[in-house]
Motif scaffolding. Structure first.
Motif, mmCIF file in Angstrom:
data_model
loop_
_atom_site.group_PDB
_atom_site.id
_atom_site.type_symbol
_atom_site.label_atom_id
_atom_site.label_comp_id
_atom_site.label_asym_id
_atom_site.label_seq_id
_atom_site.Cartn_x
_atom_site.Cartn_y
_atom_site.Cartn_z
ATOM 1 N N LYS A 1 4.675 5.869 -5.333
ATOM 2 C CA LYS A 1 3.444 5.199 -7.518
ATOM 3 C C LYS A 1 2.821 6.569 -7.801
ATOM 4 C CE LYS A 1 3.561 2.705 -10.694
ATOM 5 N NZ LYS A 1 3.241 3.991 -12.124
ATOM 6 N N ARG A 2 1.673 6.178 -7.020
ATOM 7 C CA ARG A 2 0.723 7.231 -7.332
ATOM 8 C C ARG A 2 1.284 9.011 -6.746
ATOM 9 N NH1 ARG A 2 -3.038 4.125 -4.705
ATOM 10 N NH2 ARG A 2 -2.618 5.212 -2.584
ATOM 11 N N SER A 3 1.841 9.291 -5.717
ATOM 12 C CA SER A 3 2.031 11.265 -5.829
ATOM 13 C C SER A 3 3.189 10.927 -6.495
ATOM 14 C CB SER A 3 2.815 10.692 -4.537
ATOM 15 O OG SER A 3 1.585 10.740 -3.345
ATOM 16 N N PHE A 4 3.974 10.567 -6.966
ATOM 17 C CA PHE A 4 5.092 10.852 -8.045
ATOM 18 C C PHE A 4 4.377 10.913 -9.531
ATOM 19 C CE2 PHE A 4 8.329 10.322 -4.361
ATOM 20 C CZ PHE A 4 8.774 11.532 -4.795
ATOM 21 N N ASP A 5 3.832 10.170 -10.172
ATOM 22 C CA ASP A 5 3.174 9.987 -11.122
ATOM 23 C C ASP A 5 2.744 11.756 -11.346
ATOM 24 O OD1 ASP A 5 4.013 7.620 -11.799
ATOM 25 O OD2 ASP A 5 2.115 6.566 -11.395
ATOM 26 N N SER A 6 1.380 11.553 -10.267
ATOM 27 C CA SER A 6 0.746 12.915 -10.029
ATOM 28 C C SER A 6 1.917 14.362 -10.125
ATOM 29 C CB SER A 6 0.296 13.295 -9.013
ATOM 30 O OG SER A 6 1.207 13.857 -8.012
ATOM 31 N N ALA B 1 0.683 -1.718 -0.195
ATOM 32 C CA ALA B 1 -0.033 -0.159 -0.068
ATOM 33 C C ALA B 1 1.000 1.996 -0.282
ATOM 34 C CB ALA B 1 -1.204 -0.315 1.391
ATOM 35 N N ASN B 2 1.571 1.689 0.665
ATOM 36 C CA ASN B 2 2.514 2.844 0.797
ATOM 37 C C ASN B 2 4.256 2.461 -0.471
ATOM 38 O OD1 ASN B 2 2.310 3.265 3.557
ATOM 39 N ND2 ASN B 2 3.254 2.122 4.274
ATOM 40 N N GLN C 1 5.766 16.182 0.928
ATOM 41 C CA GLN C 1 4.794 16.081 2.243
ATOM 42 C C GLN C 1 3.782 14.907 2.432
ATOM 43 O OE1 GLN C 1 2.938 19.965 2.904
ATOM 44 N NE2 GLN C 1 2.015 19.467 5.023
ATOM 45 N N GLU C 2 3.063 15.039 1.890
ATOM 46 C CA GLU C 2 2.413 13.721 1.527
ATOM 47 C C GLU C 2 2.985 12.321 1.689
ATOM 48 O OE1 GLU C 2 -0.662 14.879 -2.680
ATOM 49 O OE2 GLU C 2 0.956 13.049 -2.457
ATOM 50 N N LEU C 3 4.218 12.331 1.596
ATOM 51 C CA LEU C 3 4.910 10.588 1.689
ATOM 52 C C LEU C 3 5.314 10.651 3.187
ATOM 53 C CD1 LEU C 3 6.322 10.346 -1.555
ATOM 54 C CD2 LEU C 3 3.905 8.804 -1.000
ATOM 55 N N ALA D 1 15.493 23.197 -9.866
ATOM 56 C CA ALA D 1 14.262 24.146 -9.316
ATOM 57 C C ALA D 1 13.285 22.843 -8.697
ATOM 58 C CB ALA D 1 13.899 24.909 -10.442
ATOM 59 N N TYR D 2 13.196 21.987 -9.377
ATOM 60 C CA TYR D 2 12.048 20.966 -8.686
ATOM 61 C C TYR D 2 12.061 20.516 -7.716
ATOM 62 C CZ TYR D 2 11.043 15.913 -8.535
ATOM 63 O OH TYR D 2 10.585 14.491 -7.741
ATOM 64 N N ALA D 3 14.152 20.830 -6.645
ATOM 65 C CA ALA D 3 13.494 20.536 -5.625
ATOM 66 C C ALA D 3 12.987 21.123 -4.234
ATOM 67 C CB ALA D 3 14.999 20.477 -4.629
ATOM 68 N N ALA D 4 12.647 22.372 -5.150
ATOM 69 C CA ALA D 4 12.110 23.845 -4.023
ATOM 70 C C ALA D 4 10.307 23.993 -4.913
ATOM 71 C CB ALA D 4 12.817 24.970 -4.640
ATOM 72 N N HIS D 5 10.142 23.149 -6.035
ATOM 73 C CA HIS D 5 8.982 23.438 -6.848
ATOM 74 C C HIS D 5 8.246 22.742 -5.689
ATOM 75 C CE1 HIS D 5 6.143 22.510 -9.597
ATOM 76 N NE2 HIS D 5 6.886 23.547 -11.068
ATOM 77 N N PRO D 6 7.019 23.802 -5.961
ATOM 78 C CA PRO D 6 5.676 23.116 -4.355
ATOM 79 C C PRO D 6 5.188 22.133 -5.461
ATOM 80 C CG PRO D 6 5.057 25.575 -6.264
ATOM 81 C CD PRO D 6 6.303 24.576 -6.891
ATOM 82 N N GLU D 7 5.299 21.823 -6.558
ATOM 83 C CA GLU D 7 4.089 20.384 -6.334
ATOM 84 C C GLU D 7 5.335 18.819 -5.527
ATOM 85 O OE1 GLU D 7 1.240 19.419 -8.108
ATOM 86 O OE2 GLU D 7 0.488 21.168 -7.667
ATOM 87 N N HIS D 8 6.846 19.100 -6.133
ATOM 88 C CA HIS D 8 7.441 18.507 -5.087
ATOM 89 C C HIS D 8 7.729 18.440 -4.206
ATOM 90 C CE1 HIS D 8 11.517 17.076 -4.661
ATOM 91 N NE2 HIS D 8 11.273 16.539 -4.690
#
Length: 101
Positions: free
Chosen positions: A26-31, A20-21, A83-85, A71-78
């Motif tokens: 996987k879902r979180s990063f796919d997003s 489940a984890n 945080q989700e994980l 920039a990805y390291a500080a991107h709000p989506e990343h």
């Protein structure tokens, strides 16, 4: 181009909890697909070997430049995904390298 590879082991007291984890990770990063400028390719792989030294999940991504990866390291989506994980990841390994090297 820069390749960014990250491998994790995830928490799970039972095989079902671990699965489940892994699915949640996987879902979180796919997003992130299509939401981060400069992210050209994103692939999530789930280990099937079950070797005792294997990681549970690998992220293989390609960025157009080092600046895009930075920039990805500080991107709000990343940051949202991180945080989700939370602390479900118990080990993390990373390699970044220029494509073609």
């Amino acid at each position: 181009m820069i390749r960014h590879i990250v491998m994790w082991n995830v928490r799970g007291e039972t095989p079902d909890e671990k699965a489940a984890n892994v699915a949640r990770l996987k879902r979180s990063f796919d997003s992130l697909r299509g939401r981060v400028p400069g992210l050209l390719h994103l692939e999530i792989g789930v280990d099937t070997s079950r070797a005792d030294y294997a990681c549970d999940v690998v992220l293989f991504s390609v960025f157009e430049s080092q600046a895009a990866l930075d920039a990805y390291a500080a991107h709000p989506e990343h940051l949202r995904v991180k945080q989700e994980l939370g602390d479900m990841r118990i080990a993390r390994y990373q390699v970044d390298y220029p494509a073609g090297d």
